[in-house]
Design an enzyme around this catalytic site. Structure first.
Site, PDB file in Angstrom:
ATOM      1  N   GLU A  71    -135.865 -34.169   5.718  1.00 15.48           N
ATOM      2  CA  GLU A  71    -135.934 -35.103   4.591  1.00 15.48           C
ATOM      3  C   GLU A  71    -134.517 -35.560   4.278  1.00 15.48           C
ATOM      4  O   GLU A  71    -133.549 -34.961   4.779  1.00 15.48           O
ATOM      5  CB  GLU A  71    -136.522 -34.401   3.359  1.00 15.48           C
ATOM      6  CG  GLU A  71    -137.946 -33.936   3.568  1.00 15.48           C
ATOM      7  CD  GLU A  71    -138.572 -33.371   2.290  1.00 15.48           C
ATOM      8  OE1 GLU A  71    -137.846 -33.228   1.280  1.00 15.48           O
ATOM      9  OE2 GLU A  71    -139.773 -33.085   2.325  1.00 15.48           O
ATOM     10  N   SER A 127    -130.522 -29.454   7.854  1.00 13.83           N
ATOM     11  CA  SER A 127    -130.292 -28.043   8.204  1.00 13.83           C
ATOM     12  C   SER A 127    -130.912 -27.139   7.145  1.00 13.83           C
ATOM     13  O   SER A 127    -131.472 -26.088   7.440  1.00 13.83           O
ATOM     14  CB  SER A 127    -128.787 -27.772   8.294  1.00 13.83           C
ATOM     15  OG  SER A 127    -128.249 -28.442   9.406  1.00 13.83           O
ATOM     16  N   GLU A 150    -133.451 -30.795  16.100  1.00  8.42           N
ATOM     17  CA  GLU A 150    -134.150 -29.503  16.228  1.00  8.42           C
ATOM     18  C   GLU A 150    -133.213 -28.323  15.946  1.00  8.42           C
ATOM     19  O   GLU A 150    -133.324 -27.251  16.558  1.00  8.42           O
ATOM     20  CB  GLU A 150    -134.855 -29.403  17.588  1.00  8.42           C
ATOM     21  CG  GLU A 150    -135.854 -30.543  17.726  1.00  8.42           C
ATOM     22  CD  GLU A 150    -137.008 -30.300  18.642  1.00  8.42           C
ATOM     23  OE1 GLU A 150    -137.352 -29.141  18.881  1.00  8.42           O
ATOM     24  OE2 GLU A 150    -137.596 -31.301  19.096  1.00  8.42           O
ATOM     25  N   ARG A 195    -115.240 -42.745  45.988  1.00  9.30           N
ATOM     26  CA  ARG A 195    -114.037 -43.402  45.469  1.00  9.30           C
ATOM     27  C   ARG A 195    -112.779 -42.873  46.159  1.00  9.30           C
ATOM     28  O   ARG A 195    -112.594 -41.650  46.270  1.00  9.30           O
ATOM     29  CB  ARG A 195    -113.961 -43.116  43.956  1.00  9.30           C
ATOM     30  CG  ARG A 195    -112.671 -43.480  43.300  1.00  9.30           C
ATOM     31  CD  ARG A 195    -112.560 -44.962  43.101  1.00  9.30           C
ATOM     32  NE  ARG A 195    -111.293 -45.287  42.435  1.00  9.30           N
ATOM     33  CZ  ARG A 195    -110.894 -46.508  42.181  1.00  9.30           C
ATOM     34  NH1 ARG A 195    -111.653 -47.536  42.530  1.00  9.30           N
ATOM     35  NH2 ARG A 195    -109.749 -46.731  41.573  1.00  9.30           N
ATOM     36  N   GLN A 244    -114.690 -39.091  32.945  1.00  4.30           N
ATOM     37  CA  GLN A 244    -113.287 -38.926  33.362  1.00  4.30           C
ATOM     38  C   GLN A 244    -113.157 -39.080  34.887  1.00  4.30           C
ATOM     39  O   GLN A 244    -112.235 -39.741  35.365  1.00  4.30           O
ATOM     40  CB  GLN A 244    -112.787 -37.540  32.910  1.00  4.30           C
ATOM     41  CG  GLN A 244    -111.277 -37.389  32.939  1.00  4.30           C
ATOM     42  CD  GLN A 244    -110.575 -38.257  31.881  1.00  4.30           C
ATOM     43  OE1 GLN A 244    -111.222 -38.792  30.987  1.00  4.30           O
ATOM     44  NE2 GLN A 244    -109.275 -38.410  32.023  1.00  4.30           N
ATOM     45  N   GLY A 259    -112.125 -45.787  34.611  1.00  2.04           N
ATOM     46  CA  GLY A 259    -112.571 -46.974  33.859  1.00  2.04           C
ATOM     47  C   GLY A 259    -114.026 -47.314  34.111  1.00  2.04           C
ATOM     48  O   GLY A 259    -114.741 -47.765  33.204  1.00  2.04           O
TER      49      GLY A 259
HETATM   50  N1  CAA Z   1    -138.153 -18.258  13.721  1.00  3.88           N
HETATM   51  C1  CAA Z   1    -139.089 -17.703  12.918  1.00  3.88           C
HETATM   52  N2  CAA Z   1    -138.937 -17.592  11.578  1.00  3.88           N
HETATM   53  C2  CAA Z   1    -137.782 -18.059  11.058  1.00  3.88           C
HETATM   54  C3  CAA Z   1    -136.766 -18.626  11.830  1.00  3.88           C
HETATM   55  C4  CAA Z   1    -136.988 -18.721  13.230  1.00  3.88           C
HETATM   56  N3  CAA Z   1    -136.091 -19.286  14.053  1.00  3.88           N
HETATM   57  N4  CAA Z   1    -135.752 -19.004  11.015  1.00  3.88           N
HETATM   58  C5  CAA Z   1    -136.110 -18.670   9.776  1.00  3.88           C
HETATM   59  N5  CAA Z   1    -137.334 -18.104   9.794  1.00  3.88           N
HETATM   60  C6  CAA Z   1    -138.100 -17.582   8.657  1.00  3.88           C
HETATM   61  C7  CAA Z   1    -137.412 -16.390   8.028  1.00  3.88           C
HETATM   62  O1  CAA Z   1    -137.764 -15.189   8.686  1.00  3.88           O
HETATM   63  C8  CAA Z   1    -137.947 -16.454   6.591  1.00  3.88           C
HETATM   64  O2  CAA Z   1    -139.281 -15.986   6.541  1.00  3.88           O
HETATM   65  P1  CAA Z   1    -139.624 -14.531   5.868  1.00  3.88           P
HETATM   66  O3  CAA Z   1    -139.080 -14.582   4.479  1.00  3.88           O
HETATM   67  O4  CAA Z   1    -141.103 -14.461   5.943  1.00  3.88           O
HETATM   68  O5  CAA Z   1    -138.913 -13.516   6.744  1.00  3.88           O
HETATM   69  C9  CAA Z   1    -138.054 -17.961   6.355  1.00  3.88           C
HETATM   70  O6  CAA Z   1    -138.116 -18.572   7.636  1.00  3.88           O
HETATM   71  C10 CAA Z   1    -136.877 -18.516   5.581  1.00  3.88           C
HETATM   72  O7  CAA Z   1    -135.720 -18.215   6.269  1.00  3.88           O
HETATM   73  P2  CAA Z   1    -134.386 -17.808   5.543  1.00  3.88           P
HETATM   74  O8  CAA Z   1    -134.661 -16.969   4.338  1.00  3.88           O
HETATM   75  O9  CAA Z   1    -133.514 -17.231   6.582  1.00  3.88           O
HETATM   76  O10 CAA Z   1    -133.890 -19.237   5.017  1.00  3.88           O
HETATM   77  P3  CAA Z   1    -132.469 -19.906   5.101  1.00  3.88           P
HETATM   78  O11 CAA Z   1    -132.561 -21.120   4.268  1.00  3.88           O
HETATM   79  O12 CAA Z   1    -131.396 -18.915   4.850  1.00  3.88           O
HETATM   80  O13 CAA Z   1    -132.327 -20.317   6.657  1.00  3.88           O
HETATM   81  C11 CAA Z   1    -132.761 -21.816   8.473  1.00  3.88           C
HETATM   82  C12 CAA Z   1    -133.320 -21.038   7.294  1.00  3.88           C
HETATM   83  C13 CAA Z   1    -132.699 -20.911   9.691  1.00  3.88           C
HETATM   84  C14 CAA Z   1    -131.382 -22.394   8.208  1.00  3.88           C
HETATM   85  C15 CAA Z   1    -133.781 -22.943   8.667  1.00  3.88           C
HETATM   86  O14 CAA Z   1    -133.807 -23.748   7.508  1.00  3.88           O
HETATM   87  C16 CAA Z   1    -133.521 -23.819   9.863  1.00  3.88           C
HETATM   88  O15 CAA Z   1    -133.888 -23.466  10.989  1.00  3.88           O
HETATM   89  N6  CAA Z   1    -132.943 -25.037   9.640  1.00  3.88           N
HETATM   90  C17 CAA Z   1    -132.838 -26.023  10.671  1.00  3.88           C
HETATM   91  C18 CAA Z   1    -134.059 -26.892  10.645  1.00  3.88           C
HETATM   92  C19 CAA Z   1    -134.230 -27.688  11.891  1.00  3.88           C
HETATM   93  O16 CAA Z   1    -134.135 -27.186  13.000  1.00  3.88           O
HETATM   94  N7  CAA Z   1    -134.555 -28.966  11.711  1.00  3.88           N
HETATM   95  C20 CAA Z   1    -134.845 -29.809  12.792  1.00  3.88           C
HETATM   96  C21 CAA Z   1    -135.731 -30.869  12.320  1.00  3.88           C
HETATM   97  S1  CAA Z   1    -137.031 -31.220  13.370  1.00  3.88           S
HETATM   98  C22 CAA Z   1    -136.440 -32.329  14.502  1.00  3.88           C
HETATM   99  O17 CAA Z   1    -135.280 -32.496  14.735  1.00  3.88           O
HETATM  100  C23 CAA Z   1    -137.561 -32.933  15.212  1.00  3.88           C
HETATM  101  C24 CAA Z   1    -137.379 -34.175  15.960  1.00  3.88           C
HETATM  102  O18 CAA Z   1    -138.012 -35.154  15.626  1.00  3.88           O
HETATM  103  C25 CAA Z   1    -136.641 -34.129  17.267  1.00  3.88           C
END
Ligand code: CAA
Length: 379
Positions: free
Chosen positions: A127, A132, A363, A268, A336, A340
């Site tokens: 969003e 992140s 991702e 080249r 590189q 050019g």
């Molecule tokens: N696998 C499984 N569970 C996971 C996990 C993983 N890799 N990462 C976090 N979780 C779970 C945690 O275990 C926790 O659950 P529980 O409380 O049940 O244990 C829950 O998720 C929340 O995690 P945190 O408390 O650790 O939360 P946080 O805010 O400290 O960290 C984060 C979370 C890892 C930073 C997460 O927000 C994250 O992965 N962010 C990146 C998001 C992302 O990858 N976005 C990509 C968008 S999609 C995209 O790009 C698609 C496209 O179109 C190409």
């Protein structure tokens, strides 16, 4: 430990290579320039089983393992990483989730056409204020009889313009934080579903990316995926698999860059001999070769872990972190080596660099991958 591929895995790799070279390559440059979605190519990929590679044949998929998926992703992304991401999102971020958490009715209605390539999927987590920081979801879903009413905005949605079905994470209970997030299967034709304008991107230009608005968008309650409140878990587990797909996409770019550099360095001439005779070039080629081999091993390790052990978050994050880094490095070095000529469109390596950069961002950025890895290391 066995480093040999099975006959099936080799056959899939060869089929993907053939398809990429004969059906994708001819239009890749023009589609990049015009930012044109590869509609016909995606349709054919569906017919060949590349859009639902790991989905069971019971639901219209190809029933293959994740190793096959990595091999195919590498070959397709080697020729056109934009096609790679379209394939990756449909396979890993959409089909996977519906197959794992969907009801039989949802699988019949949504998974079967997605896995066979008749329909295209997209995944809506990010969003404007939750990239992140994915737990900071602002899109809300309020219950209204047999429906949920969605309001909010999703950003950077790959396949956003062309997709038919969207997996959307939204808050059903704000007080519970990320435990109040629910995943919905939303049809692109739903009332109140609004596609934003296609983004004008640096790379992977022939894939489409846009924002999606939800303006009192009505979604039937039977379209909740898994259960209410399970959405963040679904998103995170789904992204673990998605990261293997993006790692393999990055591997494809790294590998294409390496091969282009080798080829050009043999053709080249400078100082009266092919530049591949110069140590300055040889050192680059050696580093690029090791980059490709190491990235491939990490991708395959993650794929095997997913196929055999279930828990693979760390391996997927390692593969994505490393493969995306070397995709950028190899593309830069390929430019590189070309001098050019590497900086102009006549050769393909400038596109490889533009396409490579996003693999360090979507991702989960490289910084997020390090968080995932460090947490597993310290567990
Ligand atoms: N696998 C499984 N569970 C996971 C996990 C993983 N890799 N990462 C976090 N979780 C779970 C945690 O275990 C926790 O659950 P529980 O409380 O049940 O244990 C829950 O998720 C929340 O995690 P945190 O408390 O650790 O939360 P946080 O805010 O400290 O960290 C984060 C979370 C890892 C930073 C997460 O927000 C994250 O992965 N962010 C990146 C998001 C992302 O990858 N976005 C990509 C968008 S999609 C995209 O790009 C698609 C496209 O179109 C190409």
């Amino acid at each position: 430990m066995n480093f040999e591929f099975t006959e099936d895995q080799l056959a899939i790799r060869d089929a993907a290579k053939d398809f990429a070279e004969n059906e994708i390559a001819p239009s890749a440059v023009a589609r990049d320039i015009k930012a044109e979605f590869p509609e016909e190519i995606v349709k054919k990929m569906g017919e060949l089983g590349f859009m639902g590679m790991m989905v069971s044949p019971d639901w219209g998929g190809a029933g293959m393992d994740t190793v096959c998926y990595v091999l195919a992703m590498e070959e397709i992304s080697k020729v056109d990483a934009a096609v790679g991401v379209i394939m990756s999102v449909n396979n890993s971020l959409v089909c996977y989730g519906i197959e794992k958490w969907g009801t039989d009715e949802q699988k019949e209605k949504y998974l079967r056409p997605l896995a066979s390539g008749q329909k295209l999927g997209a995944f809506c987590l990010s969003e404007p204020e939750a990239g992140s920081d994915a737990t900071n979801q602002k899109t809300i879903a309020e219950k209204d009889g047999d429906f949920y009413i969605l309001n909010g905005m999703k950003n950077w949605i790959t396949n956003g313009v062309k997709a038919d079905y969207y997996l959307v994470q939204a808050m059903t209970d704000k007080a519970k934080g990320y435990k109040g997030v629910t995943t919905f299967i939303v049809e692109g034709t739903s009332e109140g579903f609004e596609r934003g304008l296609k983004e004008d991107k640096l790379g992977i230009r022939s894939s489409d990316t846009c924002s999606i608005g939800f303006n009192n968008c009505r979604v039937p309650k039977e379209n909740v995926l898994g259960e209410v409140g399970l959405g963040f878990k679904i998103a995170m587990e789904t992204l673990n698999g998605g990261r293997i797909g993006i790692a393999a996409q990055a591997l494809g770019i790294a590998s294409a860059s390496f091969e282009a550099a080798v080829k050009y360095s043999k053709e080249r001439k400078a100082f009266d001999e092919p530049i591949c005779n110069l140590q300055a070039i040889q050192f680059k080629l050696a580093d690029m070769a090791v980059n490709v081999e190491t990235a491939r091993l990490l991708c395959l390790q993650a794929a095997l872990k997913k196929d055999n052990h279930g828990k693979f978050a760390r391996e997927a994050a390692q593969a994505k972190l490393y493969a995306s880094r070397v995709a950028v490095q190899n593309a830069l070095e390929a430019i590189q080596v070309h001098g050019g000529y590497g900086y102009v469109r006549e050769y393909l390596v400038e596109r490889y660099l533009r396409d490579a950069k996003i693999t360090e961002i979507y991702e989960g950025t490289s910084e997020i991958q390090k968080i995932v890895i460090a947490r597993e290391v310290l567990r």
